[in-house]
Design a protein around this motif. Structure first.
Motif, PDB file in Angstrom:
ATOM      1  N   GLU A   1       0.825  -1.205   0.000  1.00 15.04           N
ATOM      2  CA  GLU A   1       0.000   0.000   0.000  1.00 15.04           C
ATOM      3  C   GLU A   1       0.860   1.257   0.000  1.00 15.04           C
ATOM      4  N   ALA A   2       1.958   1.240   0.771  1.00 17.95           N
ATOM      5  CA  ALA A   2       2.858   2.391   0.777  1.00 17.95           C
ATOM      6  C   ALA A   2       3.472   2.601  -0.602  1.00 17.95           C
ATOM      7  N   ASN A   3       3.840   1.515  -1.241  1.00 18.52           N
ATOM      8  CA  ASN A   3       4.430   1.610  -2.578  1.00 18.52           C
ATOM      9  C   ASN A   3       3.407   2.148  -3.571  1.00 18.52           C
ATOM     10  N   ARG A   4       2.138   1.712  -3.434  1.00 19.85           N
ATOM     11  CA  ARG A   4       1.085   2.203  -4.321  1.00 19.85           C
ATOM     12  C   ARG A   4       0.888   3.700  -4.159  1.00 19.85           C
ATOM     13  N   LEU A   5       0.872   4.161  -2.934  1.00 17.94           N
ATOM     14  CA  LEU A   5       0.699   5.590  -2.695  1.00 17.94           C
ATOM     15  C   LEU A   5       1.841   6.394  -3.319  1.00 17.94           C
ATOM     16  N   ALA A   6       3.090   5.929  -3.095  1.00 20.75           N
ATOM     17  CA  ALA A   6       4.247   6.677  -3.595  1.00 20.75           C
ATOM     18  C   ALA A   6       4.316   6.666  -5.116  1.00 20.75           C
ATOM     19  N   SER A   7       3.893   5.572  -5.736  1.00 19.19           N
ATOM     20  CA  SER A   7       3.968   5.490  -7.191  1.00 19.19           C
ATOM     21  C   SER A   7       2.810   6.200  -7.866  1.00 19.19           C
ATOM     22  N   SER A   8       1.629   6.160  -7.241  1.00 15.16           N
ATOM     23  CA  SER A   8       0.474   6.791  -7.865  1.00 15.16           C
ATOM     24  C   SER A   8       0.504   8.306  -7.700  1.00 15.16           C
ATOM     25  N   ARG A   9       1.057   8.781  -6.612  1.00 12.20           N
ATOM     26  CA  ARG A   9       1.173  10.235  -6.377  1.00 12.20           C
ATOM     27  C   ARG A   9       2.586  10.543  -5.885  1.00 12.20           C
ATOM     28  N   PRO A  10       3.548  10.682  -6.781  1.00 13.83           N
ATOM     29  CA  PRO A  10       4.940  10.908  -6.394  1.00 13.83           C
ATOM     30  C   PRO A  10       5.155  12.118  -5.499  1.00 13.83           C
ATOM     31  N   SER A  11       4.261  13.101  -5.587  1.00 10.79           N
ATOM     32  CA  SER A  11       4.432  14.307  -4.763  1.00 10.79           C
ATOM     33  C   SER A  11       4.329  14.002  -3.274  1.00 10.79           C
ATOM     34  N   LEU A  12       3.668  12.878  -2.918  1.00 10.44           N
ATOM     35  CA  LEU A  12       3.550  12.529  -1.502  1.00 10.44           C
ATOM     36  C   LEU A  12       4.905  12.215  -0.881  1.00 10.44           C
ATOM     37  N   ALA A  13       5.867  11.801  -1.687  1.00 10.55           N
ATOM     38  CA  ALA A  13       7.191  11.441  -1.172  1.00 10.55           C
ATOM     39  C   ALA A  13       7.968  12.652  -0.703  1.00 10.55           C
TER      40      ALA A  13
END
Length: 507
Positions: A100-112
């Motif tokens: 899930e963390a990987n999905r969030l970071a890949s789907s919305r790179p700005s979150l990183a």
């Protein structure tokens, strides 16, 4: 966050259940109810509108700047029952959490790129710390590594980001190691993640964190008995610290470079561990020693001893700029030379290396230097910074350590004293030019092994060593006279045949 962070992916494919599928605890940001209850409270957008952009209502929770950061913080929340394997405590110990963390970071790179306003921490800080602490299996290690890689790709600058305590993400990887000083085995997954994560961070910014002697000593104390073969994960981790982190035997001095703070050092610690493991690999038990459990015990500790020695070899490898042209890994050909150049190899370890690698004592490198040339002071002379007479070495060891090393090498290969290096320089000349003492520095030992070498030193008249050589020569002459007088007083030897042979040889 909880399940609400997986809503965006419903328009494509169903994501893995984060943290076992349960709701986030009340201490985390509001996660709401289940996905179905959330959709019933809002107007469900059409498929067309959900593809229109990432700002639709369906993805509102994912789009909050802190979404990824708070999800990762939730990794320290208790894992729901029934989801993770038995004995698992935290959400970070589940593959779904990292997916899930990987999905969030890949789907919305700005979150990183989020930075917490209170702690100055970033998603990368949390991911590195959690992965090093909880990715204890191959599956979790791979999932956590993939997550860190996605975050780094989205925000590479955060490899150097510092939280309010001044810590960079790499320190989160190392801090988890220091918490494992019980020395338990079975940390293969963790060290796979640690190696992969540290490699990515060091490749982004090698200078983000200085691995000083105290840090490396702490890591060494926490390394477990590594039973893996042929090469254990702890070995790969230390090799990485050497190749990319700038760690070497010359950087192992503790206490800020003023010497060991408690009489111990990293190489001595590792050598004691190696001896313990080697002893266990040859241990005899009561009863039949061919039993499977006995042979397995011996085999496991033999592997552990081999891995520990590989760690020692890695730490003895010179830093990049110090290596000779032919310093490739060739089965330990230059192990003796590396141990000598370290200038801090514990005496017991040095003797073991010399005695088990006698061929390496007589093996010259591309500059024509034997280990004896380095022991005599080649590095200091070449760098133009000779050691002050009587002064300690880089490791804080006394001048007498130099004599110990030279004596060990001469005992193994006496002819080394007469060997010139590629510059045509003898070891005794290097010893003089590097400021070593006659007795404590080993110059006398080199002179005794090859008396003609002192003539190459071009000592000025009145030089203290010239007087020492003169005295030594006179003493040797007096000893010869004494031997001649004793022989004359004793008369001819009873071994007439032996005397005849000697006369014939002498002509």
């Amino acid at each position: 966050m909880g399940c609400s962070q997986s809503k965006k992916a419903k328009s494509d494919v169903a994501p893995p259940k984060p943290a076992g599928g349960g709701p986030a605890p009340s201490s985390t940001p509001q996660a709401g109810g289940s996905p179905s209850s959330k959709q019933s409270s809002r107007s469900s957008p059409s498929k067309t509108s959900s593809r229109r952009g990432s700002s639709g209502k369906k993805n509102k929770s994912d789009s909050r700047p802190e979404a990824l950061y708070h999800h990762l913080l939730g990794g320290l929340s208790p894992a729901p029952s029934g989801g993770p394997p038995p004995g698992t405590t935290f959400r970070a110990a589940t593959a779904g959490f990292w997916a899930e963390a990987n999905r969030l970071a890949s789907s919305r790179p700005s979150l990183a790129s989020y930075v917490d306003p209170t702690t100055s921490g970033t998603p990368l800080h949390v991911a590195c710390s959690l992965g090093s602490s909880h990715a204890a299996s191959a599956e979790l290690s791979g999932a956590a590594t993939a997550c860190v890689a996605t975050i780094l790709a989205a925000c590479p600058g955060h490899a150097s980001a510092r939280d309010r305590h001044g810590h960079v993400p790499l320190e989160g990887v190392l801090a988890a190691i220091l918490r494992e000083r019980d020395g338990t085995a079975g940390a293969g997954g963790s060290y796979r993640f640690r190696t992969d994560a540290a490699r990515m961070l060091l490749e982004r910014d090698p200078g983000a964190f200085a691995l000083d002697g105290d840090a490396v000593y702490g890591i060494a104390t926490a390394l477990p008995d590594d039973f893996a073969e042929p090469t254990g994960p702890t070995v790969e981790f230390v090799r990485l610290l050497v190749s990319l982190g700038g760690v070497s035997a010359r950087t192992l001095a503790r206490g800020g470079g003023d010497g060991d703070v408690d009489g111990d050092d990293t190489l001595a610690l590792l050598y004691r561990r190696f001896v313990r493991q080697f002893d266990q690999s040859e241990r005899f038990f009561a009863g039949d020693n061919s039993r499977p459990e006995v042979t397995e015990h011996r085999s496991r500790f033999k592997n552990a001893a081999v891995n520990t020695f590989h760690v020692i070899e890695a730490l003895l490898t010179p830093a990049g700029g110090d290596a000779a042209d032919d310093d490739e890994d060739d089965g330990g050909r230059f192990l003796v030379r590396n141990a000598v150049r370290a200038d801090s190899c514990p005496p017991d370890l040095l003797r073991y290396i010399v005695e088990t690698n006698l061929g390496g004592v007589a093996d010259a490198d591309s500059r024509g230097n034997l280990p004896l040339h380095y022991a005599a002071g080649y590095d200091r002379v070449a760098a133009g910074v000779p050691r002050l007479p009587g002064g300690p070495g880089a490791s804080g060891l006394p001048e007498s350590y130099s004599k110990y090393v030279i004596d060990e090498l001469l005992y193994a290969y006496p002819d080394g004293a007469s060997v010139e290096n590629g510059d045509g320089t003898l070891p005794v000349v290097l010893a003089i030019e590097s400021g070593k003492k006659w007795f404590g520095g080993g110059i006398r030992s080199l002179h005794e092994a090859y008396p003609d070498g002192m003539a190459r030193a071009n000592l000025e008249e009145g030089h203290p060593l010239a007087s020492a050589v003169s005295f030594e020569s006179q003493q040797a002459a007096d000893d010869d006279d004494d031997d001649t007088l004793v022989a004359a007083l004793d008369g001819p030897s009873d071994g007439g045949e032996e005397g005849t042979v000697a006369t014939g040889v002498d002509g």
